[in-house]
Scaffold this motif. Structure first.
Motif, PDB file in Angstrom:
ATOM      1  N   GLY A   1       0.816  -1.209   0.000  1.00 45.32           N
ATOM      2  CA  GLY A   1       0.000   0.000   0.000  1.00 45.32           C
ATOM      3  C   GLY A   1       0.846   1.252   0.000  1.00 45.32           C
ATOM      4  O   GLY A   1       0.576   2.207  -0.746  1.00 45.32           O
ATOM      5  N   VAL A   2       1.888   1.276   0.825  1.00 49.94           N
ATOM      6  CA  VAL A   2       2.794   2.420   0.868  1.00 49.94           C
ATOM      7  C   VAL A   2       3.516   2.570  -0.464  1.00 49.94           C
ATOM      8  O   VAL A   2       3.669   3.685  -0.984  1.00 49.94           O
ATOM      9  CB  VAL A   2       3.804   2.279   2.029  1.00 49.94           C
ATOM     10  N   LYS A   3       3.945   1.461  -1.034  1.00 52.17           N
ATOM     11  CA  LYS A   3       4.661   1.518  -2.315  1.00 52.17           C
ATOM     12  C   LYS A   3       3.776   2.106  -3.404  1.00 52.17           C
ATOM     13  O   LYS A   3       4.219   2.951  -4.192  1.00 52.17           O
ATOM     14  CB  LYS A   3       5.139   0.117  -2.704  1.00 52.17           C
ATOM     15  N   ARG A   4       2.514   1.669  -3.452  1.00 55.27           N
ATOM     16  CA  ARG A   4       1.610   2.188  -4.478  1.00 55.27           C
ATOM     17  C   ARG A   4       1.373   3.690  -4.281  1.00 55.27           C
ATOM     18  O   ARG A   4       1.399   4.472  -5.244  1.00 55.27           O
ATOM     19  CB  ARG A   4       0.282   1.425  -4.436  1.00 55.27           C
ATOM     20  N   ALA A   5       1.106   4.071  -3.034  1.00 53.29           N
ATOM     21  CA  ALA A   5       0.847   5.487  -2.754  1.00 53.29           C
ATOM     22  C   ALA A   5       2.081   6.336  -3.032  1.00 53.29           C
ATOM     23  O   ALA A   5       1.980   7.440  -3.589  1.00 53.29           O
ATOM     24  CB  ALA A   5       0.400   5.652  -1.302  1.00 53.29           C
ATOM     25  N   TRP A   6       3.260   5.851  -2.668  1.00 54.96           N
ATOM     26  CA  TRP A   6       4.507   6.573  -2.918  1.00 54.96           C
ATOM     27  C   TRP A   6       4.740   6.744  -4.415  1.00 54.96           C
ATOM     28  O   TRP A   6       5.092   7.840  -4.878  1.00 54.96           O
ATOM     29  CB  TRP A   6       5.675   5.839  -2.274  1.00 54.96           C
ATOM     30  N   ASN A   7       4.523   5.673  -5.164  1.00 50.97           N
ATOM     31  CA  ASN A   7       4.745   5.758  -6.611  1.00 50.97           C
ATOM     32  C   ASN A   7       3.791   6.756  -7.263  1.00 50.97           C
ATOM     33  O   ASN A   7       4.185   7.515  -8.156  1.00 50.97           O
ATOM     34  CB  ASN A   7       4.587   4.373  -7.244  1.00 50.97           C
ATOM     35  N   ASP A   8       2.538   6.754  -6.823  1.00 51.00           N
ATOM     36  CA  ASP A   8       1.591   7.737  -7.355  1.00 51.00           C
ATOM     37  C   ASP A   8       2.045   9.158  -7.022  1.00 51.00           C
ATOM     38  O   ASP A   8       1.986  10.062  -7.864  1.00 51.00           O
ATOM     39  CB  ASP A   8       0.192   7.494  -6.777  1.00 51.00           C
ATOM     40  N   ALA A   9       2.487   9.348  -5.788  1.00 51.36           N
ATOM     41  CA  ALA A   9       2.956  10.671  -5.370  1.00 51.36           C
ATOM     42  C   ALA A   9       4.183  11.100  -6.148  1.00 51.36           C
ATOM     43  O   ALA A   9       4.333  12.276  -6.498  1.00 51.36           O
ATOM     44  CB  ALA A   9       3.260  10.670  -3.869  1.00 51.36           C
ATOM     45  N   MET A  10       5.072  10.155  -6.436  1.00 51.19           N
ATOM     46  CA  MET A  10       6.281  10.492  -7.189  1.00 51.19           C
ATOM     47  C   MET A  10       5.963  10.856  -8.633  1.00 51.19           C
ATOM     48  O   MET A  10       6.637  11.690  -9.240  1.00 51.19           O
ATOM     49  CB  MET A  10       7.279   9.329  -7.145  1.00 51.19           C
ATOM     50  N   GLN A  11       4.927  10.244  -9.195  1.00 50.95           N
ATOM     51  CA  GLN A  11       4.487  10.624 -10.541  1.00 50.95           C
ATOM     52  C   GLN A  11       4.092  12.099 -10.564  1.00 50.95           C
ATOM     53  O   GLN A  11       4.396  12.830 -11.507  1.00 50.95           O
ATOM     54  CB  GLN A  11       3.301   9.760 -10.961  1.00 50.95           C
ATOM     55  N   ALA A  12       3.430  12.524  -9.505  1.00 53.47           N
ATOM     56  CA  ALA A  12       3.029  13.932  -9.417  1.00 53.47           C
ATOM     57  C   ALA A  12       4.219  14.836  -9.106  1.00 53.47           C
ATOM     58  O   ALA A  12       4.370  15.908  -9.686  1.00 53.47           O
ATOM     59  CB  ALA A  12       1.963  14.101  -8.339  1.00 53.47           C
ATOM     60  N   ALA A  13       5.099  14.385  -8.198  1.00 56.56           N
ATOM     61  CA  ALA A  13       6.204  15.224  -7.737  1.00 56.56           C
ATOM     62  C   ALA A  13       7.256  15.460  -8.810  1.00 56.56           C
ATOM     63  O   ALA A  13       7.903  16.512  -8.835  1.00 56.56           O
ATOM     64  CB  ALA A  13       6.861  14.593  -6.501  1.00 56.56           C
ATOM     65  N   THR A  14       7.432  14.486  -9.698  1.00 61.46           N
ATOM     66  CA  THR A  14       8.499  14.595 -10.694  1.00 61.46           C
ATOM     67  C   THR A  14       7.986  15.073 -12.051  1.00 61.46           C
ATOM     68  O   THR A  14       8.744  15.129 -13.020  1.00 61.46           O
ATOM     69  CB  THR A  14       9.206  13.238 -10.869  1.00 61.46           C
ATOM     70  N   SER A  15       6.701  15.412 -12.126  1.00 65.54           N
ATOM     71  CA  SER A  15       6.142  15.956 -13.360  1.00 65.54           C
ATOM     72  C   SER A  15       5.816  17.428 -13.133  1.00 65.54           C
ATOM     73  O   SER A  15       6.182  18.009 -12.114  1.00 65.54           O
ATOM     74  CB  SER A  15       4.877  15.189 -13.741  1.00 65.54           C
ATOM     75  N   ASN A  16       5.099  17.998 -14.062  1.00 66.29           N
ATOM     76  CA  ASN A  16       4.737  19.409 -13.924  1.00 66.29           C
ATOM     77  C   ASN A  16       3.297  19.593 -13.453  1.00 66.29           C
ATOM     78  O   ASN A  16       2.736  20.681 -13.554  1.00 66.29           O
ATOM     79  CB  ASN A  16       4.927  20.137 -15.255  1.00 66.29           C
ATOM     80  N   MET A  17       2.665  18.517 -12.948  1.00 66.02           N
ATOM     81  CA  MET A  17       1.239  18.592 -12.619  1.00 66.02           C
ATOM     82  C   MET A  17       0.940  19.110 -11.219  1.00 66.02           C
ATOM     83  O   MET A  17      -0.204  19.409 -10.900  1.00 66.02           O
ATOM     84  CB  MET A  17       0.585  17.220 -12.797  1.00 66.02           C
ATOM     85  N   SER A  18       1.951  19.235 -10.365  1.00 62.29           N
ATOM     86  CA  SER A  18       1.709  19.641  -8.975  1.00 62.29           C
ATOM     87  C   SER A  18       2.032  21.112  -8.754  1.00 62.29           C
ATOM     88  O   SER A  18       3.024  21.633  -9.261  1.00 62.29           O
ATOM     89  CB  SER A  18       2.568  18.794  -8.025  1.00 62.29           C
ATOM     90  N   ALA A  19       1.173  21.768  -7.959  1.00 57.64           N
ATOM     91  CA  ALA A  19       1.428  23.159  -7.578  1.00 57.64           C
ATOM     92  C   ALA A  19       2.454  23.253  -6.456  1.00 57.64           C
ATOM     93  O   ALA A  19       2.858  24.358  -6.070  1.00 57.64           O
ATOM     94  CB  ALA A  19       0.124  23.836  -7.142  1.00 57.64           C
ATOM     95  N   LYS A  20       2.868  22.114  -5.901  1.00 54.69           N
ATOM     96  CA  LYS A  20       3.926  22.024  -4.893  1.00 54.69           C
ATOM     97  C   LYS A  20       3.616  22.843  -3.634  1.00 54.69           C
ATOM     98  O   LYS A  20       4.484  23.481  -3.044  1.00 54.69           O
ATOM     99  CB  LYS A  20       5.273  22.461  -5.481  1.00 54.69           C
ATOM    100  N   LEU A  21       2.366  22.795  -3.216  1.00 56.66           N
ATOM    101  CA  LEU A  21       1.933  23.544  -2.040  1.00 56.66           C
ATOM    102  C   LEU A  21       1.766  22.607  -0.843  1.00 56.66           C
ATOM    103  O   LEU A  21       1.250  21.495  -0.989  1.00 56.66           O
ATOM    104  CB  LEU A  21       0.600  24.244  -2.327  1.00 56.66           C
ATOM    105  N   LYS A  22       2.170  23.049   0.315  1.00 56.56           N
ATOM    106  CA  LYS A  22       1.983  22.263   1.524  1.00 56.56           C
ATOM    107  C   LYS A  22       0.603  22.564   2.086  1.00 56.56           C
ATOM    108  O   LYS A  22       0.256  23.714   2.344  1.00 56.56           O
ATOM    109  CB  LYS A  22       3.053  22.599   2.561  1.00 56.56           C
ATOM    110  N   GLN A  23      -0.181  21.517   2.252  1.00 52.93           N
ATOM    111  CA  GLN A  23      -1.559  21.717   2.674  1.00 52.93           C
ATOM    112  C   GLN A  23      -1.662  22.420   4.031  1.00 52.93           C
ATOM    113  O   GLN A  23      -0.904  22.146   4.944  1.00 52.93           O
ATOM    114  CB  GLN A  23      -2.297  20.376   2.725  1.00 52.93           C
TER     115      GLN A  23
END
Length: 440
Positions: A244-266
């Motif tokens: 579960g952690v691996k899947r969630a981490w990989n999804d997050a890394m897809q966002a973090a290493t692309s241009n799709m994230s506004a990079k804001l801390k909630q």
């Protein structure tokens, strides 16, 4: 949501209250305010005073429940003891539980602390599960507050079934579907499909906008849908081996290493400004986030936001109330705790604060305010959240869930998203932090 991270209940409850009278489970800031404020209502005139220990803005006083109970029971006076900061509230409560004195008659427990309470403090609480029909609560909620030998130390108050909120005007400009049912079909069953849609959004993204607020948001959403997160069913720490952690981490890394994230801390100020400026098109939203979005987006966001079911059901947030054995008025405290968590009272808190009930028999009378419904394009939010609530998986939890989560999001993911580190470097940083948390 503990340690350095701000409580979602504390952050969002005050906002909900403002919206409902004129958002849902979290908005007095844990970063300020008095650490020990008291309040409660008009007060009964009887000889028994019951104290209720809470954190943030719990909603009972705001929904008028204390006053109502005291009118029904003239012999009871209720005093609510509020600790604004949850990182102050829980250590203080633990000290009093261990000492066997000084606790409140009814004690609130945040979801980030319930496993520790069950595993280390169960003998300090009344088995309140014997006093109610536990089948009225959602299975996963009961499981969180129940020991291995079947003792239920607290009753569920609210939960945070997950949905996705999106700016349909931005989707339209990016050439994506705007219909909530069509979008739900596109990402149904897997958070990675949601991330894939983000890649499509960015191909024609309106100038200055991103698909998602942060990679941490993607991680939080995905991990909330997993049964095995940081502990296995036997209570062993398995965060570094968890699929579960691996899947969630990989999804997050897809966002973090692309241009799709506004990079804001909630929950930081720039995140709030992102709502007002329309700089991101989607955000994972449990019910308590609805009012937060409405307040931060302001009048300019009315009719532009919509709500769709999440790819997979998950839970973000929620609390409990229990009766410590140290209570001097156990019988009266149990009666109050039962009444506060009855479906009628859970409905009233929802109407005032958007705190979503943990009892399935409360769902028939749930009503979102007309103003809020209109703001979110007349989305059937009550139905969306109710459907999600009924399918939330029963996850395995442990005493260090929250600090492990914080280490992954606030150290590991931020290293990649904001400091340009590689996913491997981010994971290494998170690993070091988690080992410190676990004393390894």
């Amino acid at each position: 949501m503990r340690t350095a991270r701000t409580s979602r209940r504390a952050m969002t409850f005050a906002v909900v209250a403002a919206m409902a009278t004129g958002l849902l489970a979290g908005c007095a800031s844990d970063d300020g305010g008095s650490d020990d404020a008291s309040g409660g209502g008009a007060g009964g005139k009887g000889g028994t005073t019951l104290t209720v220990g809470t954190f943030g803005t719990f909603g009972y006083k705001q929904a008028g429940l204390y006053d109502e109970y005291m009118k029904l029971h003239p012999d009871i006076t209720i005093k609510e003891n509020v600790t604004t900061r949850t990182d102050v509230y829980w250590p203080k409560t633990l000290t009093r539980l261990q000492a066997g004195s000084g606790t409140d008659d009814v004690q609130a427990i945040e979801i980030g602390n319930i496993t520790e309470a069950v595993q280390t403090q169960a003998d300090k609480f009344i088995d309140i599960g014997k006093e109610v029909d536990k089948s009225k609560w959602l299975d996963f909620k009961n499981a969180q507050a129940t020991t291995k030998d079947g003792k239920t130390i607290a009753l569920g108050t609210d939960i945070g079934p997950m949905a996705l909120c999106y700016r349909k005007d931005l989707f339209e400009k990016a050439g994506l579907p705007t219909d909530r049912d069509e979008l739900a079909k596109l990402w149904k069953g897997d958070w990675s499909k949601y991330v894939d849609l983000g890649k499509q959004y960015m191909k024609k993204a309106p100038s200055g906008t991103k698909f998602v607020d942060s990679a941490a948001s993607v991680y939080n959403s995905a991990i909330s849908s997993e049964t095995t997160q940081y502990y296995d069913k036997d209570g062993n720490v398995v965060w570094d081996k968890s699929e579960g952690v691996k899947r969630a981490w990989n999804d997050a890394m897809q966002a973090a290493t692309s241009n799709m994230s506004a990079k804001l801390k909630q929950f930081d100020k720039p995140w709030d400004q992102g709502y007002a400026n329309g700089t991101f098109a989607t955000v994972a939203c449990p019910p308590w986030m609805i009012g937060y979005i409405q307040e931060k987006s302001g009048e300019a966001g009315k009719g532009k936001w919509d709500v769709a079911p999440a790819p997979v059901a998950g839970n973000w947030g929620g609390s409990f109330i229990g009766v410590p054995k140290a209570s001097k008025h156990q019988k009266e405290a149990i009666a109050l705790a039962k009444w506060l968590t009855d479906p009628e009272q859970q409905d009233k808190v929802f109407a005032k604060q958007a705190s979503f009930p943990s009892r399935s028999d409360a769902y028939g009378d749930l009503k979102m305010s007309p103003e809020t419904t209109a703001y979110f394009s007349n989305a059937p939010m009550t139905q969306i959240f109710t459907d999600a609530a009924k399918t939330i998986p029963t996850a395995y939890h442990g005493a260090k869930d929250q600090p492990i989560l914080t280490a992954i999001t606030d150290t590991g993911i931020l290293q990649v998203e904001q400091k340009g580190k590689s996913p491997a470097q981010g994971w290494d940083a998170a690993t070091k932090e988690v080992k410190d948390v676990l004393g390894q």
